[in-house]
Design a protein around this motif. Structure first.
Motif, PDB file in Angstrom:
ATOM      1  N   ASN A 242     -15.753  13.893   3.174  1.00 55.92           N
ATOM      2  CA  ASN A 242     -14.408  14.088   2.628  1.00 55.92           C
ATOM      3  C   ASN A 242     -14.073  12.999   1.613  1.00 55.92           C
ATOM      4  OD1 ASN A 242     -11.420  13.792   2.503  1.00 55.92           O
ATOM      5  ND2 ASN A 242     -11.454  15.505   3.927  1.00 55.92           N
TER       6      ASN A 242
ATOM      7  N   ARG B 123     -18.248  18.951  -4.192  1.00 59.91           N
ATOM      8  CA  ARG B 123     -17.420  19.932  -3.487  1.00 59.91           C
ATOM      9  C   ARG B 123     -17.705  21.356  -3.978  1.00 59.91           C
ATOM     10  NH1 ARG B 123     -11.532  19.980  -5.373  1.00 59.91           N
ATOM     11  NH2 ARG B 123     -12.558  21.289  -6.932  1.00 59.91           N
TER      12      ARG B 123
ATOM     13  N   GLU C 212      -9.896  23.089   2.659  1.00 59.14           N
ATOM     14  CA  GLU C 212      -9.979  21.633   2.538  1.00 59.14           C
ATOM     15  C   GLU C 212      -8.864  20.956   3.325  1.00 59.14           C
ATOM     16  OE1 GLU C 212     -12.004  21.636  -1.927  1.00 59.14           O
ATOM     17  OE2 GLU C 212      -9.915  21.050  -1.661  1.00 59.14           O
TER      18      GLU C 212
END
Length: 509
Positions: free
Chosen positions: A39, A14, A126
């Motif tokens: 994700n 990330r 996010e």
């Protein structure tokens, strides 16, 4: 592979993706997989092979396998270095997060210019990505494009990201127009003591929103027949409370009057953005806002949030405590005039340029040059007030400034339960601060700062104040675990280094 290693690898991926300026969707396209798979990988919820890690590293131009566990970020500060030259103020963190929440009102494409690349923004992105909103950095990662889906996927919301930001509370206002029922994780953010959401509820109930809180979630239900039949009077003149009421009123089919509203900088930026969406707002800059709502918003909009007065105050304080001459450009002067008036009384030597407009065409900017000054403690106490008073978030910087002045300064931080307590961390660096109660601290100056190694306070502004004191201290200091600073400042260490500081970023091996 143990679950904790999956989580660590996910965080590395990330961070590398965000450093590249990519969305989860862009990385998924490069890997020929889905955004939901990316994700899951980033959240540590999917087994991942070494081959896939290598492919991700190649796509992101980052040697993820060789990096190992990305521990907390720390700063090593070599003090007593004079700052010089000039530095631009970045766009407002608080405005940017409010505008990101406001994009949920719009069915069209939104482009926000020069968005602050900070942890608070990353966490909100996010959350938005997890519920189906497409976001991507454009123009070499300077601007941000946001395109909402036809239907939000609230069941897939990234709870881990949501609980790390208090800004998630501002989803309530837009979502009540899109969904009859939804759930949101509890709001988080800085550790500033108990902060009730009841003022938000008092305002939003008038639009039919009812909330019950259980097991870490807000369970929201909207009664469409309910709408404001008289002016909404906010029980506290808070920034996020006002913003939530504005977001709810923006798509209410009718005229909503909001009284005791904050007129602070981020609220004004939100009003300007709503006007760009076609929502008329009367009374911007006052404590009574009249919102002419529109039930549907479907426009392509391009907006430039203004500069951050709190960052401007941070840079001004940096110049004062290091006894430097520094020019701070693009200062939103309207939101710093009280602070400068107090500093003038203390003896600050400074000049300011003629005013010129920000990119939003509304906010007034100046260039401010600060020079080394012999300061005297102010006669009156330093205390915050709603705009146009001294900004709540600027109060902690006066602790470092007062520590350089001759005499005693009383700082009364009445808003938060325990932020004043964190200011006493300056005593580790040679400060003489006496805590009178959880809200009041007495600062004795001048201070002979000394180096120290210490943990970062868990609140954003006191953490930066400690960093500034380290820049003024003789010797080398270490400030550990500075995530909270990254929540509100973009590349602060690198930018301070560009004007003469010596700050090294490092992690534990």
């Amino acid at each position: 592979m143990a679950d904790d290693y999956l989580v660590r690898i996910g965080k590395l991926i990330r961070d590398a993706r965000q450093h590249r300026g990519w969305t989860q969707t862009q990385l998924a396209e490069a890997l020929a997989t889905s955004q939901s798979a990316v994700n899951r990988i980033e959240r540590g919820n999917q087994n991942i092979s070494l081959e896939m890690i290598a492919r991700i590293g190649e796509a992101l131009d980052s040697e993820i396998v060789s990096l190992g566990y990305a521990g907390p970020m720390h700063l090593r500060v070599v003090g007593r270095r004079r700052l010089s030259g000039s530095i631009d103020v970045k766009t407002s963190k608080n405005a940017c997060v409010a505008l990101l929440c406001a994009t949920l009102l719009n069915k069209g494409r939104t482009v926000l210019r020069r968005v602050a690349r900070i942890e608070e923004v990353f966490r909100l992105l996010e959350v938005l990505n997890s519920i189906g909103v497409r976001t991507r950095w454009i123009n070499d990662g300077v601007d941000l494009e946001i395109v909402p889906p036809a239907k939000l996927d609230m069941e897939s919301i990234d709870a881990e990201a949501a609980i790390r930001t208090r800004s998630i509370i501002m989803f309530l206002g837009p979502l009540l127009h899109r969904l009859d029922r939804f759930r949101l994780p509890y709001a988080g953010g800085c550790d500033l003591g108990t902060r009730t959401i009841e003022p938000h509820m008092i305002a939003l109930r008038r639009f039919g929103l009812d909330i019950t809180a259980t097991e870490g979630l807000y369970h929201a239900q909207v009664e469409r027949a309910v709408s404001p039949d008289r002016p909404i009077v906010l029980t506290e003149r808070g920034d996020t409370v006002t913003e939530n009421a504005l977001l709810a009123a923006a798509r209410h089919d009718g005229v909503t009057v909001i009284r005791n509203a904050s007129s602070n900088y981020m609220v004004q930026d939100l009003c300007f953005f709503l006007e760009a969406l076609g929502v008329r707002v009367d009374g911007v800059g006052t404590t009574t806002l009249t919102v002419h709502g529109v039930p549907e918003i479907d426009v392509d909009v391009d907006y430039s949030p203004s500069e951050d007065p709190v960052e401007a105050m941070s840079l001004l304080a940096a110049a004062v405590v290091t006894e430097s001459e520094l020019t701070i450009r693009r200062v939103p002067i309207e939101f710093l005039e009280i602070e400068l008036a107090v500093l003038e009384e203390m003896g600050l030597d400074h000049d300011r340029s003629a005013e010129y407009p920000a990119d939003n065409g509304r906010t007034r900017l100046v260039d401010l040059t600060v020079r080394p000054s012999k300061l005297e403690a102010p006669i009156d106490k330093i205390h915050p007030m709603p705009f146009p008073g001294l900004n709540i978030d600027n109060v902690p910087f006066f602790a470092a400034i007062a520590a350089t002045a001759q005499g005693q300064t009383l700082i009364h931080d009445w808003v938060y339960d325990n932020r004043a307590i964190y200011l006493t961390d300056l005593n580790r660096l040679g400060g003489r601060l006496q805590l009178l109660d959880p809200h009041r601290v007495l600062v004795e100056g001048p201070t002979r700062w000394r180096a120290a190694e210490m943990m970062c306070p868990p609140a954003l502004r006191p953490a930066v104040v400690v960093l500034l004191a380290m820049m003024a201290a003789e010797g080398t200091s270490v400030l550990r675990n500075v995530y909270v600073i990254n929540r509100g400042y973009e590349d602060l260490a690198e930018r301070l280094n560009s004007i003469g500081a010596q700050i090294e970023i490092f992690r534990d091996i």
